[in-house]
Design a protein around this motif. Structure first.
Motif, mmCIF file in Angstrom:
data_model
loop_
_atom_site.group_PDB
_atom_site.id
_atom_site.type_symbol
_atom_site.label_atom_id
_atom_site.label_comp_id
_atom_site.label_asym_id
_atom_site.label_seq_id
_atom_site.Cartn_x
_atom_site.Cartn_y
_atom_site.Cartn_z
ATOM 1 N N ASP A 99 -29.456 100.907 -8.951
ATOM 2 C CA ASP A 99 -28.897 99.657 -9.464
ATOM 3 C C ASP A 99 -29.170 98.513 -8.494
ATOM 4 O O ASP A 99 -28.323 98.139 -7.680
ATOM 5 C CB ASP A 99 -27.403 99.828 -9.766
ATOM 6 N N GLU A 101 -36.644 103.023 -17.417
ATOM 7 C CA GLU A 101 -36.751 103.752 -18.685
ATOM 8 C C GLU A 101 -37.121 102.850 -19.855
ATOM 9 O O GLU A 101 -37.330 103.337 -20.962
ATOM 10 C CB GLU A 101 -35.417 104.467 -18.978
ATOM 11 N N LEU A 102 -37.187 101.540 -19.634
ATOM 12 C CA LEU A 102 -37.269 100.625 -20.783
ATOM 13 C C LEU A 102 -38.700 100.278 -21.169
ATOM 14 O O LEU A 102 -39.523 99.921 -20.314
ATOM 15 C CB LEU A 102 -36.500 99.335 -20.465
ATOM 16 N N GLY A 128 -25.560 97.828 -18.742
ATOM 17 C CA GLY A 128 -26.788 98.283 -19.391
ATOM 18 C C GLY A 128 -26.562 98.831 -20.782
ATOM 19 O O GLY A 128 -27.392 98.644 -21.685
ATOM 20 N N ASN A 129 -25.442 99.497 -20.979
ATOM 21 C CA ASN A 129 -25.223 100.098 -22.301
ATOM 22 C C ASN A 129 -25.174 99.005 -23.360
ATOM 23 O O ASN A 129 -24.487 97.988 -23.193
ATOM 24 C CB ASN A 129 -23.926 100.903 -22.302
ATOM 25 N N PRO A 130 -25.920 99.191 -24.439
ATOM 26 C CA PRO A 130 -26.101 98.106 -25.414
ATOM 27 C C PRO A 130 -24.809 97.520 -25.983
ATOM 28 O O PRO A 130 -24.721 96.305 -26.166
ATOM 29 C CB PRO A 130 -26.947 98.754 -26.506
ATOM 30 N N SER A 132 -34.118 92.255 -18.690
ATOM 31 C CA SER A 132 -33.560 93.611 -18.654
ATOM 32 C C SER A 132 -34.061 94.290 -17.402
ATOM 33 O O SER A 132 -35.070 93.876 -16.826
ATOM 34 C CB SER A 132 -34.020 94.400 -19.878
ATOM 35 N N SER A 135 -29.266 92.465 -17.911
ATOM 36 C CA SER A 135 -28.434 93.620 -18.249
ATOM 37 C C SER A 135 -28.913 94.820 -17.448
ATOM 38 O O SER A 135 -30.076 94.914 -17.094
ATOM 39 C CB SER A 135 -28.479 93.914 -19.747
ATOM 40 N N ALA A 136 -27.965 95.678 -17.170
ATOM 41 C CA ALA A 136 -28.131 96.933 -16.422
ATOM 42 C C ALA A 136 -28.321 96.680 -14.932
ATOM 43 O O ALA A 136 -28.499 95.545 -14.487
ATOM 44 C CB ALA A 136 -29.276 97.768 -16.972
ATOM 45 N N GLY A 137 -28.238 97.757 -14.205
ATOM 46 C CA GLY A 137 -28.488 97.688 -12.765
ATOM 47 C C GLY A 137 -27.365 97.086 -11.948
ATOM 48 O O GLY A 137 -27.572 96.631 -10.824
ATOM 49 N N ILE A 175 -36.721 104.791 -23.329
ATOM 50 C CA ILE A 175 -36.084 104.220 -24.522
ATOM 51 C C ILE A 175 -36.590 102.781 -24.676
ATOM 52 O O ILE A 175 -37.200 102.238 -23.748
ATOM 53 C CB ILE A 175 -34.531 104.207 -24.434
ATOM 54 N N HIS A 176 -36.347 102.223 -25.826
ATOM 55 C CA HIS A 176 -36.752 100.826 -26.026
ATOM 56 C C HIS A 176 -35.690 99.877 -25.497
ATOM 57 O O HIS A 176 -34.495 100.156 -25.568
ATOM 58 C CB HIS A 176 -37.006 100.564 -27.516
ATOM 59 N N ASP A 177 -36.154 98.776 -24.986
ATOM 60 C CA ASP A 177 -35.258 97.708 -24.509
ATOM 61 C C ASP A 177 -34.646 97.023 -25.719
ATOM 62 O O ASP A 177 -35.326 96.296 -26.436
ATOM 63 C CB ASP A 177 -36.090 96.711 -23.683
ATOM 64 N N SER A 178 -33.368 97.256 -25.965
ATOM 65 C CA SER A 178 -32.715 96.552 -27.078
ATOM 66 C C SER A 178 -31.900 95.365 -26.581
ATOM 67 O O SER A 178 -31.745 94.364 -27.279
ATOM 68 C CB SER A 178 -31.829 97.503 -27.889
ATOM 69 N N ASN A 179 -31.395 95.460 -25.356
ATOM 70 C CA ASN A 179 -30.501 94.396 -24.874
ATOM 71 C C ASN A 179 -31.163 93.023 -24.856
ATOM 72 O O ASN A 179 -30.535 92.018 -25.199
ATOM 73 C CB ASN A 179 -30.013 94.716 -23.458
ATOM 74 N N SER A 237 -24.152 98.737 -11.844
ATOM 75 C CA SER A 237 -23.067 99.691 -11.598
ATOM 76 C C SER A 237 -23.305 100.368 -10.248
ATOM 77 O O SER A 237 -23.837 99.747 -9.336
ATOM 78 C CB SER A 237 -22.931 100.663 -12.774
HETATM 79 P P1 AMP Z 1 -27.534 101.126 -16.050
HETATM 80 O O1 AMP Z 1 -26.588 99.989 -16.040
HETATM 81 O O2 AMP Z 1 -28.870 100.756 -15.525
HETATM 82 O O3 AMP Z 1 -26.950 102.322 -15.389
HETATM 83 O O4 AMP Z 1 -27.736 101.505 -17.578
HETATM 84 C C1 AMP Z 1 -26.689 102.058 -18.347
HETATM 85 C C2 AMP Z 1 -27.228 102.610 -19.662
HETATM 86 O O5 AMP Z 1 -27.744 101.565 -20.418
HETATM 87 C C3 AMP Z 1 -28.387 103.589 -19.499
HETATM 88 O O6 AMP Z 1 -28.235 104.588 -20.473
HETATM 89 C C4 AMP Z 1 -29.589 102.742 -19.772
HETATM 90 O O7 AMP Z 1 -30.694 103.492 -20.219
HETATM 91 C C5 AMP Z 1 -29.083 101.830 -20.841
HETATM 92 N N1 AMP Z 1 -29.812 100.562 -20.853
HETATM 93 C C6 AMP Z 1 -30.013 99.764 -19.799
HETATM 94 N N2 AMP Z 1 -30.711 98.677 -20.146
HETATM 95 C C7 AMP Z 1 -30.954 98.781 -21.456
HETATM 96 C C8 AMP Z 1 -31.636 97.953 -22.388
HETATM 97 N N3 AMP Z 1 -32.188 96.805 -22.014
HETATM 98 N N4 AMP Z 1 -31.707 98.361 -23.670
HETATM 99 C C9 AMP Z 1 -31.133 99.526 -24.046
HETATM 100 N N5 AMP Z 1 -30.455 100.334 -23.230
HETATM 101 C C10 AMP Z 1 -30.380 99.989 -21.924
#
Ligand code: AMP
Ligand code: MG
Length: 406
Positions: free
Chosen positions: A263, A191-192, A303-305, A187, A254-256, A204-208, A258
């Motif tokens: 990112d 914020e995770l 990133g969005n779960p 991930s 996941s995430a980063g 927030i917690h890392d759920s992905n 966009s």
């Molecule tokens: P991003 O793609 O980094 O812009 O993230 C998009 C959204 O997904 C943001 O609200 C992030 O906080 C959330 N997000 C990113 N990674 C995770 C993760 N591993 N678990 C939960 N939410 C996440």
């Protein structure tokens, strides 16, 4: 921007079945993919046997009933009969026991004058048959289920408990399966926090990591969770490099990916690999990257779960199945009646829904708001509704395609 289908085809063109295989004890092989076709050189059942508890006899002896026969032997399961059945004779026989020579039919114990069975009771000297039997009746002939030369199982089939049982039945204690793909999951985001740490402001917690790892495991993969990389190029690169050192077959992040100012995942891939695309025309899940990091296939899920989860199901799952050598069947889809109005922005959409059969007809309704961060609504759903691209609204009563997700 690529359509879902174009993106999936482009992704799949980069995957071939892993050629390695493993020899596993069958008790460990559930869920693995069979590496080779399996033929048998055996008969099953291996010998003619009885499908009932009863009396083995010659059918011609009981054309007219009642008739009294002499009981010459008692044949429990697991014992080879010693005598031939001659005219006027019978042998008591149990379910699964071997048919004696000379006998060509079995009368159920219920159709004799010894219909009441007491455990441990010795066989009688005589039995009265009350009902005629046809030749072959109540006999399971040798080779009835499988004969030498039958193809029993096909390469590319995911082994289920019934196949494991079949392998045992054929006396095969081991089986060749394809090596499961090894997937690294990571991930990214400042914020995770891992789920065992208390939340702090803004975190927030890392759920992905957990939902994606679970999906990959359910797809039969070996999974290594690499944790979370903060939002900077050096840390993301370091985590990607640790995946390379593990020799994984696929990297899932996941995430980063966009267009935000932080990112960096996309940048890390561009520096040390190739990015084939990073957007797909779908909802949720538009920012979805695919490429390679140091020649290892790389998926940069949103990133969005919910987006990450659906991105896995739509793109990663089929790629992992191909890597596993799985001969995929068409995914089950259900045509359902929509119970509420649905809006879309014209992108191919995957909406969380509850599929319920009423009066034999599948009906679908949404599980609350469809924000791509609303993981709880995915937990409540048992299906995704697929709204084709170009469709902006559907009225209650419309037919909609549903993808059951269990
Ligand atoms: P991003 O793609 O980094 O812009 O993230 C998009 C959204 O997904 C943001 O609200 C992030 O906080 C959330 N997000 C990113 N990674 C995770 C993760 N591993 N678990 C939960 N939410 C996440
Ligand atoms: Mg982020």
């Amino acid at each position: 921007m690529r359509s879902v289908r174009e993106a999936r085809e482009q992704i799949l063109s980069h995957f071939q079945p892993i050629p390695d295989w493993l020899l596993l004890p069958i008790e460990q092989a559930d869920g693995y993919v069979l590496a080779r076709d399996l033929h048998t050189d055996a008969f099953y059942p291996p010998f003619n046997n009885s499908s009932v508890d009863g009396y083995a006899l010659r059918a011609e002896d009981c054309r007219q009933t009642p008739v009294t026969l002499q009981v010459v032997e008692d044949i429990p399961a697991g014992v080879a009969p010693q005598k031939s059945i001659l005219p006027g004779q019978a042998a008591r026989i149990m379910t699964g026991a071997m048919l004696p020579e000379g006998a060509d039919a079995i009368v159920m114990v219920e159709n004799t004058n010894h219909g009441i069975r007491a455990t441990g009771e010795a066989a009688p000297h005589q039995v009265q048959v009350l009902q005629a039997v046809k030749p072959g009746e109540n006999i399971r002939p040798r080779g009835m289920d499988l004969a030498p030369g039958s193809r029993v199982l096909q390469a590319g089939h995911r082994l289920r408990p019934q196949e494991i049982g079949l392998l045992a039945m054929l006396g095969l204690p081991q089986v060749e399966v394809t090596r499961p793909p090894h997937v690294a999951v990571l991930s990214s985001g400042d914020e995770l926090l891992p789920p065992d740490q208390p939340l702090q402001p803004g975190k927030i917690h890392d759920s992905n990591s957990y939902s994606l790892a679970g999906l990959a495991r359910r797809a039969g993969c070996k999974v290594t969770q690499l944790g979370v990389a903060p939002d900077n190029l050096a840390d993301i690169t370091a985590l990607l490099n640790s995946a390379v050192r593990l020799g994984v077959d696929v990297i899932l992040s996941s995430a980063g990916v966009s267009v935000g100012a932080f990112d960096y995942v996309k940048a890390a891939i561009e520096q040390n690999g190739q990015l084939e695309f990073w957007k797909v025309n779908m909802r949720p899940g538009k920012p979805l990257a695919f490429g390679a990091y140091q020649n290892i296939p790389f998926f940069g899920l949103p990133g969005n779960p919910v987006s990450a989860f659906i991105g896995f199901m739509v793109f990663v799952q089929p790629a992992l199945e191909r890597l596993s050598g799985l001969q995929t069947e068409e995914l089950p889809r259900v045509s359902a009646i929509l119970e509420e109005a649905v809006e879309s922005d014209g992108r191919e959409s995957y909406l969380r829904a509850i599929l319920q059969t009423r009066d034999g007809i599948p009906h679908a309704r949404l599980t609350g708001h469809q924000g791509s961060g609303n993981l709880f609504s995915l937990v409540q759903a048992n299906a995704l509704l697929i709204i084709p691209s170009g469709v902006k609204s559907l009225a209650p009563g419309a037919r909609v395609e549903a993808w059951p997700i269990g």
